[in-house]
Scaffold this motif. Structure first.
Motif, PDB file in Angstrom:
ATOM      1  N   GLY A 328      28.126  52.839  60.871  1.00 49.62           N
ATOM      2  CA  GLY A 328      29.065  53.113  59.792  1.00 49.62           C
ATOM      3  C   GLY A 328      29.292  54.612  59.748  1.00 49.62           C
ATOM      4  N   TRP A 329      30.490  55.028  59.311  1.00 51.59           N
ATOM      5  CA  TRP A 329      30.828  56.454  59.386  1.00 51.59           C
ATOM      6  C   TRP A 329      29.892  57.317  58.566  1.00 51.59           C
ATOM      7  N   ARG A 330      29.460  56.800  57.393  1.00 53.15           N
ATOM      8  CA  ARG A 330      28.660  57.617  56.488  1.00 53.15           C
ATOM      9  C   ARG A 330      27.297  57.952  57.093  1.00 53.15           C
ATOM     10  N   GLN A 331      26.595  56.925  57.598  1.00 49.47           N
ATOM     11  CA  GLN A 331      25.284  57.157  58.179  1.00 49.47           C
ATOM     12  C   GLN A 331      25.396  57.946  59.481  1.00 49.47           C
ATOM     13  N   ALA A 332      26.429  57.663  60.254  1.00 48.21           N
ATOM     14  CA  ALA A 332      26.613  58.399  61.507  1.00 48.21           C
ATOM     15  C   ALA A 332      26.804  59.884  61.243  1.00 48.21           C
ATOM     16  N   CYS A 333      27.564  60.217  60.196  1.00 51.38           N
ATOM     17  CA  CYS A 333      27.780  61.628  59.857  1.00 51.38           C
ATOM     18  C   CYS A 333      26.544  62.259  59.235  1.00 51.38           C
ATOM     19  N   LYS A 334      25.776  61.477  58.502  1.00 46.13           N
ATOM     20  CA  LYS A 334      24.511  61.996  57.968  1.00 46.13           C
ATOM     21  C   LYS A 334      23.545  62.338  59.086  1.00 46.13           C
ATOM     22  N   ASP A 335      23.536  61.481  60.110  1.00 45.90           N
ATOM     23  CA  ASP A 335      22.603  61.676  61.220  1.00 45.90           C
ATOM     24  C   ASP A 335      23.040  62.775  62.175  1.00 45.90           C
ATOM     25  N   ASP A 336      24.321  63.091  62.189  1.00 45.49           N
ATOM     26  CA  ASP A 336      24.852  64.041  63.167  1.00 45.49           C
ATOM     27  C   ASP A 336      25.771  65.043  62.478  1.00 45.49           C
ATOM     28  N   PRO A 337      25.267  66.247  62.194  1.00 43.42           N
ATOM     29  CA  PRO A 337      26.113  67.247  61.525  1.00 43.42           C
ATOM     30  C   PRO A 337      27.320  67.664  62.356  1.00 43.42           C
ATOM     31  N   HIS A 338      27.239  67.496  63.657  1.00 39.99           N
ATOM     32  CA  HIS A 338      28.377  67.848  64.514  1.00 39.99           C
ATOM     33  C   HIS A 338      29.516  66.849  64.344  1.00 39.99           C
ATOM     34  N   LEU A 339      29.181  65.587  64.142  1.00 38.68           N
ATOM     35  CA  LEU A 339      30.197  64.582  63.837  1.00 38.68           C
ATOM     36  C   LEU A 339      30.743  64.794  62.432  1.00 38.68           C
ATOM     37  N   LEU A 340      29.869  65.170  61.504  1.00 41.07           N
ATOM     38  CA  LEU A 340      30.307  65.453  60.140  1.00 41.07           C
ATOM     39  C   LEU A 340      31.340  66.575  60.110  1.00 41.07           C
ATOM     40  N   ALA A 341      31.224  67.526  61.038  1.00 40.86           N
ATOM     41  CA  ALA A 341      32.203  68.615  61.111  1.00 40.86           C
ATOM     42  C   ALA A 341      33.596  68.098  61.442  1.00 40.86           C
ATOM     43  N   GLY A 342      33.662  66.889  61.995  1.00 42.32           N
ATOM     44  CA  GLY A 342      34.947  66.297  62.308  1.00 42.32           C
ATOM     45  C   GLY A 342      35.639  65.665  61.121  1.00 42.32           C
ATOM     46  N   LEU A 343      34.912  65.461  60.027  1.00 38.97           N
ATOM     47  CA  LEU A 343      35.502  64.827  58.839  1.00 38.97           C
ATOM     48  C   LEU A 343      36.564  65.744  58.238  1.00 38.97           C
TER      49      LEU A 343
END
Length: 372
Positions: A328-343
Motif C-alpha cells: 500500500g502506498w502509505r506503508q511503502a512511503c513510510k518504509d522508504d523516505p526516497h519513495l516518500l519524496a515522490g509524493l
C-alpha cells in the motif's frame, strides 16, 4: 491490488507504463494487472505478450481508471485522464507539476494520491526514475540537434562533425548532469567541438577526467554562458532543479548574438524550459523559429525511441511499483523516505515543496500527509 495501465494519449507518445516483464512480476506478487488493449503496441509489446504474462486486457481506458487501485503511466495525465482519477486512487507516473498549474489544480481536485517519478530520490542524492529517461534524452539531443541544423529544416546547414578541411560544429551543453554528460558523449562521438557548462567545479573536474580532453569545460557564469552561446552552432539545455521549474539561462536578447540558423535543443522543456523563448512542441511539429534561431523543444523526446525508453523506464520503476502494490502506498512511503519524496499530492493537498514554491501554493509536509 488492481494495477491499471492505460494507453498513453499525449501526441506522439508511444511508451507504455508497464512492460510485460513488470506485469509478470506483479502477477507473481499476487496482484491483478489491467492493461488497456493495444497500450504496448507503440513499444513493440502486443496484447498477447501481456496475456502470456498473466495480465488482463480491457477494452477502454475508462475501465482501467474505474477498476484499478493504482494507475501506472509514463506521461502526466491529460485533462480527460485527470477527470477519471478519484480519491483514494494512486497515480504513479511523471507529473512535472512546477510549470503546469492546470494539471496541479485538477490533481488536487481529484483527491488522488499522486507520486511523481521525477522527484523519487535515492541514497546518493540522485533521481533514479528520471535518470533513464535523462540518459535517453541526452543521447538523442545531439542527434535531433544535428537534424535541426540541416538547411532543409531552417538550420545553418552545418554538419556536426565537419569533414577534412572544414571544421566541426560548435556544441555548447548547459548543465553537466545526467542529460548533459550523455549529450556531450554523443556530440563528441559525432566529432563536434563540445563545451560543457556547469556551476560545480568538482563536476567539471569529473567531466574533464572522464572525457580525457575530448571536450572542453567552462564555469557557467553569465559572462561565459553569453560568450559561448554566441559562438555556438548548437546549444543543448540540460539543466534540472528537481521538481522545480527550470531556470531561464538564455534570454531572448541573447538570441540576437547567435548565428542565423543556429539551433537550440531544450531538454528541460518538461520543467518549463531553460531558454526564455522555449515552448513545448511535439514530434509531429518539433521545430519552430524565433529571431532566426531554430528551437527543438519536444516535451517527450524519449518517446521517439519508445521501445528502448519503455524497457529502461520499466526496469527502474518496477521495484517501486511492487512496493506500492505489496504494502500500500502509505506503508511503502513510510518504509522508504526516497519513495516518500515522490509524493506530490494527497487528498487534495500539495506535498512537494519545489512545486509549491514554483506555483505559489501552500504545501503540506509529505510526512504529515501520511497521517491524513
Amino acid at each position: 491490488m488492481k494495477i491499471g495501465c492505460p494507453q498513453e494519449i499525449k501526441p506522439q507518445e508511444y511508451r507504455v507504463g508497464i512492460t510485460p516483464n513488470a506485469a509478470r512480476e506483479a502477477v507473481a506478487h499476487g496482484h491483478q494487472v489491467l492493461i488497456e488493449t493495444d497500450a504496448g503496441l507503440g513499444s513493440g509489446f502486443p496484447d498477447a505478450d501481456y496475456v502470456a504474462a498473466g495480465a488482463t486486457i480491457v477494452d477502454t481506458a475508462e475501465t482501467v481508471f474505474a477498476e484499478a487501485d493504482m494507475i501506472v503511466k509514463v506521461k502526466e495525465p491529460q485533462r480527460v485522464e485527470r477527470a477519471r482519477l478519484r480519491e483514494g486512487q494512486v497515480l504513479f507516473t511523471y507529473l512535472h507539476l512546477a510549470p503546469d498549474p492546470a494539471q496541479t489544480k485538477d490533481l488536487l481536485a481529484s483527491g488522488a494520491t499522486c507520486i511523481a517519478y521525477e522527484t523519487v530520490t535515492d541514497s546518493r542524492g540522485g533521481l533514479p526514475l528520471l535518470a533513464p529517461m535523462s540518459e535517453v534524452a541526452g543521447r538523442l539531443a545531439p542527434q535531433v540537434g544535428a537534424w535541426t541544423l540541416q538547411k532543409a529544416n531552417g538550420g545553418r546547414g552545418v554538419l556536426l562533425g565537419g569533414v577534412p578541411g572544414v571544421g566541426p560544429a560548435r556544441v555548447v551543453v548547459i548543465g553537466g548532469g545526467v542529460v548533459g554528460i550523455n549529450a556531450a558523449r554523443v556530440a563528441a562521438g559525432m566529432g563536434a567541438d563540445v563545451t560543457v557548462l556547469d556551476r560545480s567545479i568538482p563536476r567539471l573536474s569529473y567531466l574533464d577526467d572522464l572525457f580525457h580532453g575530448r571536450l572542453k569545460t567552462s564555469y557557467a557564469s553569465k559572462g561565459n554562458t553569453a560568450e559561448l552561446v554566441a559562438e555556438a552552432d548548437l546549444v543543448i539545455g540540460a539543466v534540472l532543479v528537481p521538481g522545480a521549474a527550470a531556470p531561464k539561462l538564455v534570454s531572448r536578447a541573447q538570441l540576437s548574438t547567435m548565428k542565423p540558423g543556429a539551433a537550440i535543443v531544450d531538454v528541460a522543456i518538461d520543467q518549463g524550459g531553460c531558454f526564455e523563448t522555449s515552448h513545448a512542441t511535439t514530434h509531429d511539429e518539433p521545430i519552430y523559429e524565433v529571431d532566426g534561431i531554430m528551437h527543438y523543444c519536444v516535451a517527450n523526446m524519449p518517446g521517439a525511441v519508445a521501445r528502448t525508453s519503455t524497457i529502461a523506464l520499466g526496469n527502474a520503476t518496477m521495484p517501486f511499483m511492487l512496493a506500492l502494490a505489496d504494502k500500500g502506498w502509505r506503508q511503502a512511503c513510510k518504509d522508504d523516505p526516497h519513495l516518500l519524496a515522490g509524493l506530490n499530492t494527497h487528498a487534495g493537498r500539495l506535498t512537494c515543496p519545489a512545486v509549491g514554491e514554483a506555483l505559489g501554493m501552500e504545501v503540506l509536509a509529505a510526512e504529515e500527509a501520511l497521517a491524513l
